[in-house]
Write an enzyme that holds these catalytic residues in place. Structure first.
Site, PDB file in Angstrom:
ATOM      1  N   CYS A   1       0.818  -1.225   0.000  1.00 50.42           N
ATOM      2  CA  CYS A   1       0.000   0.000   0.000  1.00 50.42           C
ATOM      3  C   CYS A   1       0.847   1.269   0.000  1.00 50.42           C
ATOM      4  O   CYS A   1       0.357   2.337  -0.357  1.00 50.42           O
ATOM      5  CB  CYS A   1      -0.933   0.008   1.201  1.00 50.42           C
TER       6      CYS A   1
ATOM      7  N   HIS B   1      -3.311   7.135   2.849  1.00 47.73           N
ATOM      8  CA  HIS B   1      -3.713   5.870   2.217  1.00 47.73           C
ATOM      9  C   HIS B   1      -5.163   5.583   2.606  1.00 47.73           C
ATOM     10  O   HIS B   1      -5.540   5.698   3.783  1.00 47.73           O
ATOM     11  CB  HIS B   1      -2.777   4.762   2.699  1.00 47.73           C
TER      12      HIS B   1
ATOM     13  N   ASN C   1     -10.344  -0.056  -0.512  1.00 46.40           N
ATOM     14  CA  ASN C   1      -8.896   0.081  -0.321  1.00 46.40           C
ATOM     15  C   ASN C   1      -8.189  -0.526  -1.534  1.00 46.40           C
ATOM     16  O   ASN C   1      -8.193  -1.736  -1.713  1.00 46.40           O
ATOM     17  CB  ASN C   1      -8.510  -0.642   0.976  1.00 46.40           C
TER      18      ASN C   1
END
Ligand code: COA
Length: 337
Positions: free
Chosen positions: A122, A262, A293
C-alpha cells in the site's frame, strides 16, 4: 586514479499531472455480505466503505495503468516519448517476471524508457514519488511516470471476513518532472519487518504447486490480514510519520491545505487526523467510501478525486502518507499539480 563523470539534474522536482482509472463495476456492500456473514451496517460502521470498484476481465493491471497514465501525461502536457523512466508500484501483477512496467512503457509509446516494478504494497506509490523526485534531481531521468495499480480481487478470498469487504481495484498515475520551485518534500519512510506477517500473501507459490513429497493446495494464494494490530499501528504510529514529513518539509499545520492518507479505512483516516490535530481548514481525502482500499492505487486515486471535485487546487500544499504490508510506509509533502 580515473574520475567517473556524474550527472546532476533539475534543481527541483514536482508532480506535473495526475490521472486515474476506476473500474466500471461498482460493487455495493450488499454484494459482499452474504459470503462473509456480515451486513452493510457493520461494514460502514467499521470501515466507512459503502461501495468499491472491482475490475472486469478486460480491466487488467496493464490496461488500467495505461488509461490512468494517458490522462496524467495529457494533464502534464508531456508526450509519452519524453518519459525516461516508468515506475510501477503493485503487488497484483501476477507474473513473477518480467515487470509489467516494461509492457506499459511500450504500450504508451515511451522511447524505450527504463521500466521496473516496485513491491511496497500500500505504500508503493509514495515510495515511487520519492524515487522519481530523486531521479529528476540527480539527472537519472527528466520525466518519470509513477503508477500505483492493483487488481486485488485476483488475490482476494471473497469468503474471508477480514479482507473481502476492504480491498478493491484501480490505477492512479503521476508524471514527475523538473520544476523551478520545490514541489516534492523529503520523504520519511521506513519498515518494520518484525510485523511481516500482519498483512501477507497466505502461502508461497511452492505451497500451491507442492512437491513429490507434499501435495500442493492447488488454490490461488490469497491476502490475509490481522486487522486489529494493523488498525492500531496505522492509527497511531503513522500520525507521527505524517508529522515528521511536515517537519522535514518545513510546513506548519496552518500551511497545509490537503491531507491524502492511504485509503485503508475511514476510521484510520479519522484517527490519524485527530492524532495530528489537523485544523478544520485542511481538506481530507475520503475516497475509500466509494472506492474501497486499492493499496498502491489509493493515494493517487484519492488525490485525483479531490482535484476533480475542487477540494484540492493547483498550488495547494498536500501531505501524502501511505502504509501497509511489510510493514512499510512512506510520506512526503507535495504541491498539487
Ligand atoms: C478489519 C477491521 C474493520 C475489523 O474490525 P475489528 O473491530 O478489528 O474486528 P475484530 O476482528 O476485532 O472483530 C470484532 C467483531 O466483529 C466480528 N466480525 C469480524 N469481521 C466481520 C465482518 N466482516 N462482518 C461482521 N462481523 C465481523 C467478529 O466476529 C467480532 O465479533 P465478536 O465481538 O462477537 O467476537 C479492522 O480491524 C480494521 O479496519 N483494520 C485495519 C484494516 C486495514 O485498513 N488494513 C489495510 C491497511 S493497508
Amino acid at each position: 586514479m580515473t574520475t567517473i563523470t556524474t550527472t546532476t539534474g533539475a534543481p527541483h522536482a514536482a508532480i506535473l499531472g495526475i490521472g486515474a482509472y476506476r473500474p466500471v463495476r461498482v460493487v455495493p456492500n450488499a454484494d459482499v455480505v452474504e459470503a462473509i456473514d456480515s451486513s452493510d451496517e457493520w461494514i460502514q460502521q467499521r470501515s466507512g466503505i459503502k461501495t468499491r470498484r472491482w475490475a472486469g476481465p478486460e480491466e487488467s493491471v496493464q490496461m488500467m495503468s495505461v488509461e490512468a497514465s494517458r490522462i496524467a501525461l495529457e494533464r502534464a502536457g508531456i508526450d509519452a516519448g519524453q518519459i525516461d523512466c516508468v515506475v510501477v508500484a503493485t503487488v497484483s501483477h501476477l507474473l513473477q517476471t518480467p515487470a509489467v512496467a516494461t509492457a506499459i512503457a511500450h504500450e504508451l509509446g515511451t522511447n524505450q524508457a527504463a521500466a521496473f516494478d516496485i513491491s511496497a504494497a500500500c505504500s508503493g506509490f509514495c515510495h515511487g514519488i520519492s524515487l522519481a523526485s530523486d531521479f529528476v534531481r540527480a539527472g537519472s531521468a527528466r520525466h518519470v511516470l509513477v503508477i500505483g495499480v492493483e487488481r486485488l480481487t485476483d488475490i482476494l478470498d471473497l469468503t474471508d471476513r477480514g479482507t473481502a469487504f476492504i480491498f478493491a481495484d484501480g490505477a492512479g498515475a503521476a508524471v514527475v518532472g523538473p520544476s523551478d520551485t520545490p514541489g516534492i518534500g523529503p520523504v520519511v519512510w521506513g519498515s518494520d519487518g518484525e510485523q511481516f506477517d500482519l498483512i501477507r500473501q497466505r502461502e508461497d507459490w511452492r505451497d500451491v504447486v507442492g512437491s513429490p513429497e507434499v501435495p500442493g493446495s492447488g488454490v490461488m494464494p490469497h491476502l490475509v490480514m490481522q486487522g486489529n494490530p494493523v488498525f492500531r499501528w496505522a492509527s497511531f504510529a503513522m500520525a507521527k510519520i505524517g508529522q515528521q514529513a511536515l517537519d522535514s518539509a518545513g510546513i506548519g499545520l496552518d500551511e497545509l491545505d490537503v491531507f491524502v492518507p492511504h485509503q485503508a479505512n475511514m476510521r484510520i483516516i479519522d484517527a490519524m487526523a485527530r492524532s495530528m490535530k489537523l485544523p478544520d481548514t485542511v481538506k481530507i481525502a475520503r475516497d475509500v467510501a466509494d472506492q474501497g482500499n486499492t493499496s498502491a492505487a489509493s493515494v493517487p486515486l484519492a488525490l485525483d478525486r479531490m482535484i476533480a471535485e475542487g477540494e484540492a487546487r493547483s498550488g495547494d500544499t498536500a501531505l501524502l502518507i501511505a502504509f501497509g504490508a511489510g510493514l512499510s510506509y512512506a510520506a512526503q509533502v507535495v504541491t498539487v499539480p
